[in-house]
Design an enzyme around this catalytic site. Structure first.
Site, short mmCIF file in Angstrom:
data_model
loop_
_atom_site.label_atom_id
_atom_site.label_comp_id
_atom_site.label_asym_id
_atom_site.label_seq_id
_atom_site.Cartn_x
_atom_site.Cartn_y
_atom_site.Cartn_z
N SER F 185 41.12 54.89 38.12
CA SER F 185 42.38 54.89 38.85
C SER F 185 42.42 56.06 39.85
O SER F 185 41.54 56.12 40.72
CB SER F 185 43.55 54.94 37.86
OG SER F 185 44.74 54.57 38.50
N ASP F 273 45.00 43.15 38.49
CA ASP F 273 45.53 44.51 38.42
C ASP F 273 46.79 44.62 39.28
O ASP F 273 46.72 44.51 40.50
CB ASP F 273 44.44 45.46 38.93
CG ASP F 273 44.81 46.92 38.73
OD1 ASP F 273 46.00 47.23 38.55
OD2 ASP F 273 43.89 47.75 38.73
N HIS F 303 45.28 46.64 35.02
CA HIS F 303 44.79 47.97 35.39
C HIS F 303 43.95 48.62 34.29
O HIS F 303 43.33 49.65 34.51
CB HIS F 303 45.97 48.87 35.78
CG HIS F 303 45.55 50.09 36.52
ND1 HIS F 303 44.72 50.06 37.62
CD2 HIS F 303 45.85 51.41 36.33
CE1 HIS F 303 44.52 51.29 38.06
NE2 HIS F 303 45.19 52.13 37.30
#
Lengths: 327, 327, 327, 327, 327, 327
Positions: F185, F273, F303
């Site tokens: 991320s 996601d 995610h």
């Protein structure tokens, strides 16, 4: 949202009486005896290389569980360790399994052996065919075999967990006198059950935000999580099935195991836990038979409890009790 | 989520005092007298064929309700039944109407006649023009005409419901001595109101998870559903309108009807009902004047109550009281 | 919220190609042959009285399903009917079962016999032990036995449903030449499967907002409901399990059954259905092999489809096709 | 969540054709003529003191609206202003009313008079009895009187709004040649309707994130808000009522008013508006007949639009067009 | 949802003891003295014209706040007012700032001057660099500088707010003997703090649904809003940081300010407020030292409190106390 | 819910042009040069014992980051390793920090050294005072210093991350020719930035579900997560601030770093996601300058991406490229 259970003072005094099945001990003695009759042969395969690991040795273990069925586990230990190692037996939270060995590196890094036990049906590597007709009326495991203690899922799962401790004796290099059982949520409930069923075979128990304690209050006051499967089930069956359901669950209730467990114990609780309400955790803790028992209180925690702070706290508590590995 | 109201013991003892309007009886006598002055002419049209039905006979009924306005109902009965039949009069839950006759096949299959009464404004077939200026400040029916008991929506709806019992006497083949009123949620509240207003004209009442009981506690403790319309309304008007609002609603409160009702009664309650909190149901039940009263408790149910289990339970309770149709 | 799928024009032209397993027909022939080898003995018990019913006759039926295991069903028919009756075989939506006979009073009221088939494992009365190891990695039935078409849950359930049609021939008073299969959601997918597997044994099929059609697009575009169990499963297994998973599901995909079904068909679809996206319904409909096929479009409906309007619409369509019972 | 409508380029080119009722102009001429036949008498009461205000003069106004019924409004103006003032006529968003004068202090502080018009039924001070039977099948105003354009709620509300402009001519100190109509959401749709119905009686129109534009697409693509009342209604009635419903709503659609409006116009739009999707706003804007039209685009705004930034932007746009008050 | 706090009777008696830091008074005297040492120079710029306003005069003010840093404010007053005006000093709710002067037109319309004070960091026009390392572990302002009272965000913000009252003395045309402090939510907490720290410099205080009162109960019982930032922070740090955190917050707790404040006070509370639970508001109110104190109770209100009804209620209460402006 | 982005084919071809600031390279050269001017002195403290670890050696490292400020990191390596070890530099996801060393045991168990870099302000051990006035208008880090690239938070954070690679050269026992940067991320976006800014100083980069790529599309199409902070900010400032905001963010956009990065790269993406929409990940990937680049696609992942499957996949990819530690 902030779920608010009893105040801390009330929790510390909360010690509800739970009906105990008359044949509770007989039920479990019979259950374990039957499982043990299948023998103790453990299968071990070294898999360190295929996971690319260097500092830990990893074995893929299959030990005989309920009905002698092979239960998967990972055994991790510091590479090159020679003496008999203290062992942490880890049980897994609801709807997970042993996963990958790379997800369990803490206890071996701390010098312990760790046996990570798969949960039948919930993980990938240990099937659960079910007993009786195998049907579950509501999604999830809480009502799988709810028609009788004989058929209930947790009879099989707890038996597996006890047999994991038995298996420690079959695994070379481990010290059967230093066996610690632990786990979070369902894993905590399982650790407590094992402590109650194995007497002095375990030297410590560390139930972290344990599930499977006081099902009646769990169903009545939890706001989320698997106690709600019982609610969902009883919503459709409530008049004819309420008492039989809880009578079945009494055989798997942490309160009844706590009354029988004597090993040093370190519980933990999140005071804002909507999944395992604090009162259910204290209900078991306040019935715990052993004198050396402690509660780690996480005042504002939800079901995450102490998160990353918990393993070091458990390690520290163990070391205080002289469980340090000699490496 | 699990809404937790009082414990069952507390509920069984919960009998709050509610202010009763001084002119309560006079208000309803006058209201019903005015409605009855419009006459009793009932219009009946046989529609069995257009719904393709064979085992039941269906009539599309229009009976005179509040202000003599035609209220729609379905009358279903076993085809070919000859003797006078016991009748179940069914009222409908909030924001529904009589729907289609094909959705109401239980009581006729059991040998009863059933009169399914439309709710004015809420269903498709019975308009509600409103009284006073007809304005509703908040969406929904709870605050329609909230400015006075004269103008409130439920004055008209309850009058319709009483007049449905009157209409039974106008319909051939029905037995006016065996009239049972029932319904779920709002329908339960209406059945209770009718029982309180018609004396021995009804032989049994079966309010299922009834709404319209103890509006003050309903507004304070419900988590969802139409009691919240009152909350929404009072949120904007709370200082000047709170007392007048509840004073208006007192005229339609199930507690006040329960005090006047004497027919054998079968209530039901869901102990986790967020729409009609258990305390509001027990508030009416514990004030019920009749001696033959029973409560079906669905311990883990939400507002769905006993779902499909409820009609057979009601039938069984009725049969126990000798209401069996002779076919 | 308003989920927006393709426009109606696009849906009407939507006819995606789906991989068809080479041995699809062989798989099902073998599966059904094995089941039929267990014999056709049907057990029937009259239960009308215990449900307190008068206008319909109710039988509690057990017919042999997959592996010869007894599958529960209710048979309802108009009391006193003599001639052979046309039969509606009803399959049930996801996670329900046959319930109570009092919940299925429409078709018998219309003069038909109705056989309401329990869903193994999902209802109360027909267990499903599972095949292979019986494990399900994700809660729910979509991934139960996902490892192979042999072991998948829907192999067993569809076999039961086909065998329900076989059982009609064993039940006295029914007309085996007028067998209609129907159901909503999962029940619709099952009806379609039966139509594809039984050739001219069924005289009409009415899949209402059917599930089990085009699993790949269902998983990709549904916003809620059981297609999401596949998503949840593949979230954890996506790289190694994606193709095998869909290859297993291809054996149970409504598209492949639609290509083989020729009976007159009445589908329905809700254009705002988040559970069974319109494109998945049209994918099967546009592949349907029979020439007499119609789609009831509910433009603004979600998964509720036409609700109470649907049974009368189905009845009317059936009557147009000359299926009227002669009573 | 981020609802994503068409891209900005596509929106600017989005000009869908909408069916226009053949008798649209005749319908509105008749409707307004009937209302105007009730006369123009306006009631004015000075209430400045009871609201404790010093810099503005406040009048409580009742002007004759639909059917001559008195419609409430606040008239605010700078205290001591002498010359004829330009007037802003403000209509209110869905489910609000004129509220308190203390909530409308902007335009008078800027030197304008402002007439804040109550919405019948939605606010506190102007009842709406309804036409026809007064019933609404779904909560809310969008389907109140949906059975015909004659009976629909917005026929009455729009008539009130046109009559508010008529009333300006009856109020001393105002300049009938400088009348600006505006409002947000429903208020914006109403301003647009008034601009389309009053020709050169209004000198400018400022619809802010307007509602009531292109009901068909609003129902299909909005994610929240009152277009969803139409969806809810059609969910239950969709087959028989879809076309008649939209045919009724065509009489109140901003697209049809925009085609007839010629005053300078300042629209606004939030490109992430889930309540009034951008395409519905552009649908009206791109059909607007006047040449002097501008769109204030708030790229990341939801239905809040420009919030506090909007009134200064509107003021600035007005001043650029020479509408400044001479004080 | 309806959050249910204590009953009204219990609230009126709710007066919990809160630990008071030993050096509370010394801490604040030192803090304010340091701020005041930076001098009193106020910068004023007339901006009436650029906002297009006519009836009010607007100044953009910068006064010296914490550390002498310039704090933005709007000063609005009736245009042409000559005599010294009573002043309302308004503080802003959490995560807002002074906004635009056009959003604050009530008090000047009522003849008062109003000083609208920006909140450092939260609004656009007054930065907050932070103290110590400036880090905040959890999003939001409640834990910014939580390591010590010296560094905590609210030390700086409250200092700004006290200095706003000091600045009134520097602004021509205002009457320093008639200074009223008010605000909603965080603004209410700030007004209360100022009342507690400035003695007879303020002539009245009107905390509307105040925040910043009894942080311990706020964290334990609020269901939403910024008290939850403390929960979130303590969830991660709960064992080592709980007591130090609340010890820091004690320096900013409305209870401790209420004990020191003596000006006439008008509080308000929403009995269903999930953000500032009623008990936290009453905790401060019941400790309030001044004798002339009143509570406006909004029985069914959430955190919106009395909404538009509140300013007129405040104005009326002020006028009753002789604060009327002489214009 | 299943968010549906472009299809996989479209994603693989998705290569949008992004405005690149003219002085992009100059900006970063200057920024890094200034940081490096503060010197390279690294502080190292051995903490193995206090964490109770046996198989790994742990150092608490402080290296000079932006403005020479000390940035915290953990350095973990296999105990007793002698030769120079390949190093994995790990950056952390949004709103986390380096946490505890016990949470980072994978790479050292696999024989690598790992440097886990704290994120200033987001973790516990590295403060971020901010630049300019330090104010953030919206909660979170995305708009902290959004007024200019000089002041933006990510300028400082990325500088820290580059300096972490510089610090590797100062730490004994590590091999500066085998430095791998990675993270999930935000950590993935940081790894990509470092790869783009350090040329051949990194030998591989593994951005896992990377954030910080194509902010414009991220803001427009993400459904959750920190891109929404930009939306929230622009909702209030959208007209005047939109272009300047994205112009500031262009300096930190992964697309611009990808164009400059040449090390072998292993990206990953979850096709469902909602936080880092697939298109934003492919936008960077398809611009990546290095020829040895691969994408791990997790088709149904949100995610969470590949979760526990990702580290072994990364290890395997690294070993294929000859990065094996020689132990």
């Amino acid at each position: 949202m902030t779920p608010t259970d009893l105040g801390l003072d009330e929790l510390q005094a909360y010690r509800p009486e739970l009906p105990e099945p008359q044949d509770f001990d007989e039920f479990w003695q019979r259950t374990l005896a039957e499982a043990r009759a299948h023998g103790d042969a453990v299968k071990v395969e070294r898999v360190t290389a295929q996971w690319g690991l260097h500092t830990v040795e990893v074995d893929d273990v299959r030990f005989p569980g309920w009905n002698g069925e092979p239960v998967a586990a990972w055994l991790l230990r510091p590479r090159g360790a020679t003496g008999p190692l203290p062992v942490v037996v880890t049980y897994i939270g609801y709807c997970g399994g042993r996963g990958r060995p790379t997800e369990h590196l803490f206890w071996s890094a701390a010098g312990f052996a760790e046996l990570v036990v798969d949960s039948r049906g919930q993980g990938r590597d240990t099937p659960d065919r079910g007993e009786g007709d195998g049907t579950q009326w509501v999604e999830g495991f809480m009502t799988k075999g709810i028609d009788s203690p004989e058929n209930h899922y947790h009879r099989r799962l707890i038996t597996d967990c006890v047999r994991a401790v038995d298996a420690v004796g079959q695994l070379p290099g481990l010290d059967p006198d230093r066996v610690v059982v632990t786990g979070g949520s369902q894993g905590g409930g399982l650790a407590l059950a094992v402590a109650g069923l194995t007497g002095d075979k375990v030297s410590a128990v560390m139930p972290d935000v344990p599930f499977l304690c006081h099902f009646r209050e769990g169903a009545r006051t939890s706001l989320d999580g698997p106690y709600q499967e019982i609610v969902k089930y009883l919503r459709w069956h409530s008049q004819d099935r309420m008492e039989p359901t809880f009578e079945t669950l009494d055989y798997f209730d942490g309160i009844n195991f706590a009354k029988r467990a004597t090993a040093p114990a370190l519980f933990s609780v999140g005071l804002m836990d909507p999944v395992c309400p604090p009162r259910t955790v204290y209900a078991a803790f306040n019935h715990y038979a052993g004198e050396d028992r402690a509660m780690t209180v996480w005042p504002f925690a939800d079901h995450g409890g102490g998160c990353g702070a918990n393993p070091p706290a458990q390690l520290s508590w163990l070391l205080d009790r002289g469980s340090a590995p000699e490496l």
